[in-house]
Design a protein around this motif. Structure first.
Motif, PDB file in Angstrom:
ATOM      1  N   PHE A  32      -4.515   1.909  -4.729  1.00 46.67           N
ATOM      2  CA  PHE A  32      -4.938   2.850  -3.372  1.00 46.67           C
ATOM      3  C   PHE A  32      -4.592   4.276  -3.713  1.00 46.67           C
ATOM      4  O   PHE A  32      -5.239   5.107  -3.015  1.00 46.67           O
ATOM      5  CB  PHE A  32      -3.735   2.157  -2.288  1.00 46.67           C
ATOM      6  CG  PHE A  32      -4.057   0.752  -1.845  1.00 46.67           C
ATOM      7  CD1 PHE A  32      -5.306   0.750  -1.054  1.00 46.67           C
ATOM      8  CD2 PHE A  32      -3.359  -0.362  -2.161  1.00 46.67           C
ATOM      9  CE1 PHE A  32      -5.608  -0.745  -0.852  1.00 46.67           C
ATOM     10  CE2 PHE A  32      -3.548  -1.449  -1.969  1.00 46.67           C
ATOM     11  CZ  PHE A  32      -4.823  -1.863  -0.979  1.00 46.67           C
TER      12      PHE A  32
ATOM     13  N   LYS B  60       0.724  -1.187  -0.035  1.00 44.49           N
ATOM     14  CA  LYS B  60      -0.046   0.179   0.051  1.00 44.49           C
ATOM     15  C   LYS B  60       1.106   1.240   0.050  1.00 44.49           C
ATOM     16  O   LYS B  60       0.662   2.169  -0.659  1.00 44.49           O
ATOM     17  CB  LYS B  60      -0.835  -0.094   1.365  1.00 44.49           C
ATOM     18  CG  LYS B  60      -2.131   1.116   1.342  1.00 44.49           C
ATOM     19  CD  LYS B  60      -2.730   1.040   2.540  1.00 44.49           C
ATOM     20  CE  LYS B  60      -4.026   1.901   2.327  1.00 44.49           C
ATOM     21  NZ  LYS B  60      -3.631   3.415   2.556  1.00 44.49           N
ATOM     22  N   ALA B  61       1.876   1.185   0.683  1.00 43.17           N
ATOM     23  CA  ALA B  61       2.720   2.429   1.156  1.00 43.17           C
ATOM     24  C   ALA B  61       4.103   2.274   0.512  1.00 43.17           C
ATOM     25  O   ALA B  61       4.938   2.453   1.428  1.00 43.17           O
ATOM     26  CB  ALA B  61       2.524   3.032   2.562  1.00 43.17           C
TER      27      ALA B  61
ATOM     28  N   GLN C 103      -7.530   7.668  -3.755  1.00 42.27           N
ATOM     29  CA  GLN C 103      -7.457   8.755  -3.018  1.00 42.27           C
ATOM     30  C   GLN C 103      -8.333  10.004  -3.739  1.00 42.27           C
ATOM     31  O   GLN C 103      -8.432  11.257  -3.226  1.00 42.27           O
ATOM     32  CB  GLN C 103      -5.923   9.356  -2.629  1.00 42.27           C
ATOM     33  CG  GLN C 103      -5.573   9.005  -1.496  1.00 42.27           C
ATOM     34  CD  GLN C 103      -4.261   9.896  -0.809  1.00 42.27           C
ATOM     35  OE1 GLN C 103      -4.474  10.935  -1.109  1.00 42.27           O
ATOM     36  NE2 GLN C 103      -3.300   9.339  -0.269  1.00 42.27           N
TER      37      GLN C 103
ATOM     38  N   CYS D  57       0.434   9.930  -6.475  1.00 43.31           N
ATOM     39  CA  CYS D  57      -0.396   8.718  -5.856  1.00 43.31           C
ATOM     40  C   CYS D  57      -0.727   7.939  -7.004  1.00 43.31           C
ATOM     41  O   CYS D  57      -1.575   8.184  -7.746  1.00 43.31           O
ATOM     42  CB  CYS D  57      -1.560   9.191  -4.947  1.00 43.31           C
ATOM     43  SG  CYS D  57      -1.176  10.103  -3.498  1.00 43.31           S
TER      44      CYS D  57
ATOM     45  N   ASP E 194      -0.441   7.611  -1.380  1.00 40.14           N
ATOM     46  CA  ASP E 194      -0.446   6.335  -1.419  1.00 40.14           C
ATOM     47  C   ASP E 194       0.330   5.726  -2.570  1.00 40.14           C
ATOM     48  O   ASP E 194       0.269   6.657  -3.493  1.00 40.14           O
ATOM     49  CB  ASP E 194      -1.899   5.812  -1.246  1.00 40.14           C
ATOM     50  CG  ASP E 194      -2.393   5.425   0.019  1.00 40.14           C
ATOM     51  OD1 ASP E 194      -1.674   4.471   0.556  1.00 40.14           O
ATOM     52  OD2 ASP E 194      -3.481   5.849   0.296  1.00 40.14           O
TER      53      ASP E 194
END
Length: 347
Positions: A252, A186-187, A256, A248, A241
């Motif tokens: 995920f 995810k990150a 956002q 991003c 993310d």
């Protein structure tokens, strides 16, 4: 005009914002005097046994409603709520037999968030709802694009975060805080950013599960929401993310663009100005209330921070004093619920 009921689902105790968000909304609805229908947990699909338990629970939850519901009542559901096929069948049944009106307050849209269900399946269920409380104008636009009636839609604006007052940040030089799921799935951006900023003055305070480095002195563990809000360190809250430092991205990251991450609310209540991607849905909120900085890329992060003057930081702190009071006391949830009931002629 009937009564207003709501499904109050038992929550799995985890160190994440999703549980906190649902518990807070339960609390607000009880404070408003609405009737809780106590429910078994019905959204745990982490193992075959839990799937079976959840499928049994969702049926029992609707059965509990059948014991108390009266003609012309209104039911508030925190969505998603268990098995879609069961919900589809039960909503149709109660609407036909009891003239039940249903308000869905969206936490997530699984067909977009992680593609865990088909979009057509999700939209079929949402079309049965009389009013839908969605996150923001960007999510509203997406739902209209998916053929939902715009007259049924109300925007929450942001999730509330019920807690005691938190003292203002004492310095703008205590680093950037990331709180949430720290898994590289995810990150991944976090791990790239730590590497990118090695040897530089900018530091990170990391909180959350699934951190993958063996040692990192500024990783503070995974804390409950109640403990986190009291202990969180840092001067800014970063909302990002994906695996890119320039945008991003991925499932995920793209989410956002329509989502209200609950960690934004936590950071704002903690009186940390937000650093958020320019295309994130909540970037509009950050601009509106002047409680953070909208950024193009994480590659510019060091310059972005250095360009925030003491006067600018103090101005954001003053705005956060006002906004955090609203978030801590349920202002946005109350406003959205009242607007939803007005659409039904219940206010």
């Amino acid at each position: 005009m009937g009564r207003i009921l709501f499904f109050s689902e038992t929550q799995k105790k985890e160190n994440n914002g999703g549980t906190k968000a649902r518990e807070d909304i339960d609390h607000i609805l009880k404070e408003k005097g609405y009737l809780p229908v106590e429910c078994r947990m019905c959204r745990d699909f982490t193992s075959p046994k839990n799937v079976i338990d959840s499928l049994i629970s969702i049926r029992l939850n609707w059965r509990r409603l059948s014991r108390v519901v009266q003609n012309d009542d209104t039911l508030i559901i925190q969505y998603p709520f268990g098995d879609y096929k069961t919900n589809l069948k039960q909503v149709k049944k109660f609407k036909n037999k009891k003239n039940l009106k249903v308000v869905a307050l969206i936490h997530d849209l699984p067909s977009i968030q992680d593609n865990s269900i088909e979009s057509s399946e999700e939209i079929e269920l949402l079309k049965l709802m009389d009013v839908i409380i969605c996150h923001n104008e960007k999510m509203k636009e997406k739902l209209i694009e998916l053929k939902l009636d715009q007259d049924k839609l109300v925007c929450l604006e942001i999730f509330d975060y019920l807690c005691e007052n938190v003292e203002k940040r004492q310095s703008k030089n205590d680093g950037i805080t990331v709180a949430g799921n720290l898994s590289s799935v995810k990150a991944q951006y976090i791990y790239k950013l730590i590497e990118e900023l090695k040897g530089k003055d900018l530091k990170f305070n990391l909180y959350g599960p699934n951190f993958e480095l063996d040692s990192y002195e500024l990783y503070h563990g995974s804390l409950s929401p109640e403990k986190l809000i009291k202990e969180i360190k840092g001067s800014y809250g970063l909302i990002w993310d994906g695996d890119s430092l320039e945008e991003c991205n991925g499932v995920f990251g793209r989410y956002q663009t329509i989502n209200n991450p609950h960690r934004v609310s936590m950071n704002l209540v903690a009186k940390m100005p937000i650093l958020i991607w320019k295309n994130a849905a909540l970037s509009d909120f950050v601009r509106k209330y002047n409680v953070g900085v909208v950024i193009d890329s994480l590659l510019d992060l060091e310059d972005t921070i250095s360009n925030i003057s003491d006067e600018k930081y103090e101005e954001m702190q003053k705005n956060l004093e006002v906004l955090s009071e609203k978030l801590r006391t349920g202002y946005f949830t109350n406003k959205a619920i009242d607007s939803a009931l007005e659409k039904l002629g219940e206010k």
